[in-house]
Design a protein around this motif. Structure first.
Motif, PDB file in Angstrom:
ATOM      1  N   ARG A  72       0.765  -1.500  -0.253  1.00  0.00           N
ATOM      2  CA  ARG A  72       0.058   0.081   0.329  1.00  0.00           C
ATOM      3  C   ARG A  72       1.059   1.638   0.053  1.00  0.00           C
ATOM      4  NH1 ARG A  72      -5.343  -1.513   3.904  1.00  0.00           N
ATOM      5  NH2 ARG A  72      -6.149  -2.672   2.146  1.00  0.00           N
ATOM      6  N   ILE A  73       0.208   2.469  -0.545  1.00  0.00           N
ATOM      7  CA  ILE A  73       0.555   3.587  -0.636  1.00  0.00           C
ATOM      8  C   ILE A  73       0.406   4.986   0.561  1.00  0.00           C
ATOM      9  CG2 ILE A  73       1.792   5.341  -2.244  1.00  0.00           C
ATOM     10  CD1 ILE A  73       2.985   3.266  -2.881  1.00  0.00           C
ATOM     11  N   VAL A  74       1.323   5.311   1.223  1.00  0.00           N
ATOM     12  CA  VAL A  74       0.499   6.224   2.301  1.00  0.00           C
ATOM     13  C   VAL A  74       1.445   7.913   2.245  1.00  0.00           C
ATOM     14  CG1 VAL A  74       0.596   6.820   4.997  1.00  0.00           C
ATOM     15  CG2 VAL A  74       0.962   4.778   4.301  1.00  0.00           C
ATOM     16  N   LEU A  75       0.343   7.958   1.612  1.00  0.00           N
ATOM     17  CA  LEU A  75       0.333  10.174   1.085  1.00  0.00           C
ATOM     18  C   LEU A  75      -0.400  10.711   2.431  1.00  0.00           C
ATOM     19  CD1 LEU A  75      -1.169   9.212  -2.819  1.00  0.00           C
ATOM     20  CD2 LEU A  75       1.473   9.629  -1.924  1.00  0.00           C
ATOM     21  N   THR A  76       0.079  11.819   2.101  1.00  0.00           N
ATOM     22  CA  THR A  76       0.389  13.237   3.496  1.00  0.00           C
ATOM     23  C   THR A  76      -0.434  14.204   2.221  1.00  0.00           C
ATOM     24  OG1 THR A  76       2.227  14.591   3.071  1.00  0.00           O
ATOM     25  CG2 THR A  76       1.698  12.614   4.928  1.00  0.00           C
ATOM     26  N   TYR A  77      -1.173  15.500   2.751  1.00  0.00           N
ATOM     27  CA  TYR A  77      -1.693  15.966   1.859  1.00  0.00           C
ATOM     28  C   TYR A  77      -2.653  17.770   3.134  1.00  0.00           C
ATOM     29  CZ  TYR A  77      -6.735  14.658   3.256  1.00  0.00           C
ATOM     30  OH  TYR A  77      -7.793  14.362   4.118  1.00  0.00           O
ATOM     31  N   ASP A  78      -2.570  18.587   2.335  1.00  0.00           N
ATOM     32  CA  ASP A  78      -2.636  19.380   3.247  1.00  0.00           C
ATOM     33  C   ASP A  78      -4.005  19.412   4.238  1.00  0.00           C
ATOM     34  OD1 ASP A  78      -3.646  21.615   5.040  1.00  0.00           O
ATOM     35  OD2 ASP A  78      -3.347  22.686   3.420  1.00  0.00           O
ATOM     36  N   GLY A  79      -4.413  18.627   5.329  1.00  0.00           N
ATOM     37  CA  GLY A  79      -5.313  18.223   6.119  1.00  0.00           C
ATOM     38  C   GLY A  79      -5.359  17.122   6.490  1.00  0.00           C
ATOM     39  N   GLY A  80      -4.515  15.797   5.838  1.00  0.00           N
ATOM     40  CA  GLY A  80      -4.664  14.422   6.424  1.00  0.00           C
ATOM     41  C   GLY A  80      -3.895  13.422   5.792  1.00  0.00           C
ATOM     42  N   LEU A  81      -4.230  11.979   5.485  1.00  0.00           N
ATOM     43  CA  LEU A  81      -3.750  11.488   4.493  1.00  0.00           C
ATOM     44  C   LEU A  81      -4.127   9.997   3.895  1.00  0.00           C
ATOM     45  CD1 LEU A  81      -2.618  11.388   8.013  1.00  0.00           C
ATOM     46  CD2 LEU A  81      -0.013  10.102   7.013  1.00  0.00           C
ATOM     47  N   VAL A  82      -3.781  10.028   2.738  1.00  0.00           N
ATOM     48  CA  VAL A  82      -4.481   9.014   1.669  1.00  0.00           C
ATOM     49  C   VAL A  82      -4.107   7.485   2.519  1.00  0.00           C
ATOM     50  CG1 VAL A  82      -5.611   8.469  -0.496  1.00  0.00           C
ATOM     51  CG2 VAL A  82      -5.656  10.472   1.148  1.00  0.00           C
ATOM     52  N   VAL A  83      -4.119   6.774   2.382  1.00  0.00           N
ATOM     53  CA  VAL A  83      -3.804   5.384   2.114  1.00  0.00           C
ATOM     54  C   VAL A  83      -4.762   4.912   0.887  1.00  0.00           C
ATOM     55  CG1 VAL A  83      -3.070   2.765   3.062  1.00  0.00           C
ATOM     56  CG2 VAL A  83      -3.786   5.107   4.524  1.00  0.00           C
ATOM     57  N   LEU A  84      -3.190   4.026   0.049  1.00  0.00           N
ATOM     58  CA  LEU A  84      -3.629   3.138  -1.232  1.00  0.00           C
ATOM     59  C   LEU A  84      -3.293   2.336  -1.554  1.00  0.00           C
ATOM     60  CD1 LEU A  84      -2.797   6.506  -3.983  1.00  0.00           C
ATOM     61  CD2 LEU A  84      -5.415   6.153  -2.876  1.00  0.00           C
ATOM     62  N   ASP A  85      -4.166   1.327  -2.491  1.00  0.00           N
ATOM     63  CA  ASP A  85      -4.180   0.260  -2.875  1.00  0.00           C
ATOM     64  C   ASP A  85      -2.567   0.137  -3.520  1.00  0.00           C
ATOM     65  OD1 ASP A  85      -3.893  -2.192  -4.696  1.00  0.00           O
ATOM     66  OD2 ASP A  85      -4.637  -3.632  -2.658  1.00  0.00           O
ATOM     67  N   ALA A  86      -1.395  -0.566  -3.080  1.00  0.00           N
ATOM     68  CA  ALA A  86      -0.463  -0.182  -4.348  1.00  0.00           C
ATOM     69  C   ALA A  86      -0.228  -0.739  -5.832  1.00  0.00           C
ATOM     70  CB  ALA A  86       1.123  -0.318  -3.712  1.00  0.00           C
ATOM     71  N   ASN A  87      -1.393  -1.897  -5.571  1.00  0.00           N
ATOM     72  CA  ASN A  87      -1.655  -2.704  -7.087  1.00  0.00           C
ATOM     73  C   ASN A  87      -2.833  -1.875  -7.766  1.00  0.00           C
ATOM     74  OD1 ASN A  87       0.102  -4.560  -6.446  1.00  0.00           O
ATOM     75  ND2 ASN A  87      -1.790  -5.944  -5.869  1.00  0.00           N
ATOM     76  N   SER A  88      -3.676  -1.321  -7.301  1.00  0.00           N
ATOM     77  CA  SER A  88      -5.020  -0.809  -7.817  1.00  0.00           C
ATOM     78  C   SER A  88      -4.808   0.187  -8.049  1.00  0.00           C
ATOM     79  CB  SER A  88      -6.038  -1.558  -7.932  1.00  0.00           C
ATOM     80  OG  SER A  88      -6.032  -0.569  -6.354  1.00  0.00           O
ATOM     81  N   LEU A  89      -4.223   1.333  -6.754  1.00  0.00           N
ATOM     82  CA  LEU A  89      -4.403   2.973  -6.963  1.00  0.00           C
ATOM     83  C   LEU A  89      -6.255   2.901  -5.963  1.00  0.00           C
ATOM     84  CD1 LEU A  89      -2.130   4.492  -9.379  1.00  0.00           C
ATOM     85  CD2 LEU A  89      -1.424   3.531  -7.353  1.00  0.00           C
ATOM     86  N   GLU A  90      -6.716   2.211  -6.643  1.00  0.00           N
ATOM     87  CA  GLU A  90      -7.614   2.551  -5.223  1.00  0.00           C
ATOM     88  C   GLU A  90      -7.702   3.127  -3.980  1.00  0.00           C
ATOM     89  OE1 GLU A  90     -10.355  -0.953  -5.203  1.00  0.00           O
ATOM     90  OE2 GLU A  90     -10.678  -0.855  -7.028  1.00  0.00           O
ATOM     91  N   THR A  91      -8.543   4.199  -3.681  1.00  0.00           N
ATOM     92  CA  THR A  91      -8.458   4.301  -2.290  1.00  0.00           C
ATOM     93  C   THR A  91      -8.750   3.340  -1.306  1.00  0.00           C
ATOM     94  OG1 THR A  91      -8.448   6.817  -3.519  1.00  0.00           O
ATOM     95  CG2 THR A  91      -8.739   6.747  -0.799  1.00  0.00           C
ATOM     96  N   GLU A  92      -7.992   3.058  -0.284  1.00  0.00           N
ATOM     97  CA  GLU A  92      -8.368   2.714   0.591  1.00  0.00           C
ATOM     98  C   GLU A  92      -8.614   3.271   2.407  1.00  0.00           C
ATOM     99  OE1 GLU A  92      -8.881  -1.044   0.511  1.00  0.00           O
ATOM    100  OE2 GLU A  92      -7.826  -1.030  -0.956  1.00  0.00           O
ATOM    101  N   ALA A  93      -8.940   4.075   2.464  1.00  0.00           N
ATOM    102  CA  ALA A  93      -8.830   5.265   3.258  1.00  0.00           C
ATOM    103  C   ALA A  93      -8.073   6.618   3.151  1.00  0.00           C
ATOM    104  CB  ALA A  93      -8.523   4.930   5.707  1.00  0.00           C
ATOM    105  N   THR A  94      -9.086   7.328   3.978  1.00  0.00           N
ATOM    106  CA  THR A  94      -9.281   8.697   3.924  1.00  0.00           C
ATOM    107  C   THR A  94      -8.852   9.174   5.438  1.00  0.00           C
ATOM    108  OG1 THR A  94      -9.854   9.307   1.488  1.00  0.00           O
ATOM    109  CG2 THR A  94      -8.543  11.042   3.176  1.00  0.00           C
ATOM    110  N   LEU A  95      -7.605   9.624   6.125  1.00  0.00           N
ATOM    111  CA  LEU A  95      -7.866  10.060   7.391  1.00  0.00           C
ATOM    112  C   LEU A  95      -7.417  11.835   7.596  1.00  0.00           C
ATOM    113  CD1 LEU A  95      -5.307   7.116   7.459  1.00  0.00           C
ATOM    114  CD2 LEU A  95      -7.741   7.035   8.761  1.00  0.00           C
ATOM    115  N   GLU A  96      -8.108  12.131   7.778  1.00  0.00           N
ATOM    116  CA  GLU A  96      -7.917  13.763   8.379  1.00  0.00           C
ATOM    117  C   GLU A  96      -6.943  13.467   9.361  1.00  0.00           C
ATOM    118  OE1 GLU A  96     -11.658  15.530   9.293  1.00  0.00           O
ATOM    119  OE2 GLU A  96     -12.185  14.822   7.270  1.00  0.00           O
ATOM    120  N   LEU A  97      -5.518  14.222   9.640  1.00  0.00           N
ATOM    121  CA  LEU A  97      -4.752  14.987  10.477  1.00  0.00           C
ATOM    122  C   LEU A  97      -4.873  16.937   9.696  1.00  0.00           C
ATOM    123  CD1 LEU A  97      -3.507  14.898  13.033  1.00  0.00           C
ATOM    124  CD2 LEU A  97      -1.471  13.358  11.816  1.00  0.00           C
TER     125      LEU A  97
END
Length: 436
Positions: free
Chosen positions: A65-90
């Motif tokens: 899986r891939i973990v990404l940051t953005y302004d206001g949180g994080l996104v976790v993607l499946d590394a094979n499909s690039l589908e979003t597994e979760a959006t985590l606010e921070l």
């Protein structure tokens, strides 16, 4: 602000086995007396995690899986499909680092390091293993810090450096699942530098600890300590020390490398050597090594007043103690930042340029083997915190972010083509991959 304290029930992830994405085998205060605890047997480990496995979805193979940051949180993607597994606010500008266990990611945030459970892991069981996925979760701060800085996993250990206090905390990498579940860190070693500074530490299973030297006014070098905090080797001939890498070279010897404003320090055995840059100001701030190779890829900056955009890299050979400066973009008008450097599975030197191309360099010669057009051209930002393209390698593929379009691209850097592109929907900034 509040975070979930336990993993939530999983949703089934797409885990089709993709051959292109097959995982590869995978003056100071005295430190407290401690020793490394024995690792549990596969059977004990299986029993300890029986409840956790019951709450997860079993998969046929490891799921990166891939973990990404953005302004206001994080996104976790499946590394094979690039589908979003979760959006985590921070809220806030958050930085992320791998802790080295293939599952968890440390988040440098207000008050210290929080932890993202990416929800993918492999559990050994005798002569085989079980693979699981669950819904990713963000856990609250597990290690308090005034200024949470570098996190370095190496040799089965994870070292944290608090820039605000100079406090170094080392934990066993294999203990992360237990520590997150019980919301309590289990340090096996602690050390405090003589003066607080923006530093880094690297720990080894044999008891060595690499520590930078500096204070609020600047950084001057690094030292290698033994298990009793006695100095094995030390050098203060490294102005502006920054960045590190630790690895085993071609001969089987262990090396530590730190960057300087005029070259690099190379630690091996009981020795430290300065490898000088060919320019009076030749700053190395980030270093990338691979196991079994003597060549380290580094960034290289010759203008002390310049911004974060660079055009040259170096190939540092630790065996010959030589440093070769390479033009990363011969015949092209392009630049890169430290977020655009990585190493391939076979040691290739990868550089992502502002012309949108990912270049693959031969680590022995520095020659550009191929250039792959991946994203649109972009400009170097004035501030390093500003979102701009990033590069990482996971499971034999390169991952490239394109903040301007909100896309993530999977690149077959060996075959020379973009394999998949997906719009994530956020202006992503930093990126870390976990193997599962």
């Amino acid at each position: 602000m509040s975070f979930s304290r336990s993993a939530r029930r999983a949703t089934t992830a797409g885990v089709a086995a993709l051959s292109l994405l097959a995982l590869t085998a995978c003056a100071s205060t005295e430190a407290g007396e401690s020793s490394l605890s024995a690792s549990p047997s596969a059977s004990d480990d299986h029993d300890d995690h029986a409840h956790e496995a019951a709450q997860a979805t079993e998969a046929t193979a490891a799921t990166p899986r891939i973990v990404l940051t953005y302004d206001g949180g994080l996104v976790v993607l499946d590394a094979n499909s690039l589908e979003t597994e979760a959006t985590l606010e921070l809220p806030g500008f958050n930085r992320i680092s791998s802790v080295g266990d293939g599952r968890h990611v440390a988040v440098s945030t207000t008050g210290g390091w929080a932890i993202v459970d990416a929800g993918t892991w492999t559990q050994a069981h005798g002569d085989h293993a079980h693979h699981f996925t669950s819904e990713p979760a963000l856990h609250e701060v597990i290690l308090e810090a005034e200024e949470p800085g570098h996190v370095v996993p190496h040799d089965g250990l994870t070292a944290f450096f608090d820039d605000g206090t100079g406090q170094i905390t080392v934990v066993e990498t294999s203990e992360w699942a237990d520590m997150v579940e019980h919301e309590h860190l289990h340090p096996i070693r602690e050390y405090t530098t003589a003066e607080a500074h923006h530093g880094v530490a690297v720990a080894t299973e044999s008891g060595e600890l690499l520590v930078t030297i500096g204070d609020a006014d600047g950084r001057t070098g690094a030292m290698l300590l033994d298990e009793d905090d006695a100095v094995i080797a030390s050098s203060e001939e490294c102005p502006g020390v920054h960045g590190e890498t630790a690895f085993t070279g071609a001969s089987g010897e262990a090396y530590f490398v730190t960057g300087c404003e005029d070259g690099a320090l190379v630690f091996h055995g009981e020795h430290v050597h300065k490898v000088a840059a060919p320019d009076a100001f030749g700053r190395i701030g980030n270093a990338f090594a691979v196991e079994g190779s003597d060549v380290v890829l580094t960034d290289y900056k010759t203008d002390p007043e310049g911004g974060i955009g660079l055009t040259q890299v170096t190939l540092l050979d630790v065996a010959s103690e030589s440093l070769t400066v390479i033009d990363a973009f011969p015949g092209a008008d392009a630049q890169y930042t430290w977020r655009g450097l990585a190493r391939g599975a076979d040691g290739e030197a990868l550089v992502l340029g502002t012309d949108g191309a990912l270049r693959v360099l031969d680590p022995a010669t520095g020659d550009v083997v191929r250039a792959i057009d991946v994203i649109d051209g972009w400009e170097i930002p004035e501030e390093w915190q500003t979102a701009h393209p990033a590069l990482t390698v996971l499971a034999g593929m390169a991952y490239v972010t394109e903040p301007a379009t909100g896309e993530v691209h999977i690149v077959d850097y060996a075959g020379g083509e973009v394999w998949k592109s997906v719009e994530v929907g956020v202006e992503m900034n930093e990126m870390v991959g976990v193997t599962g």
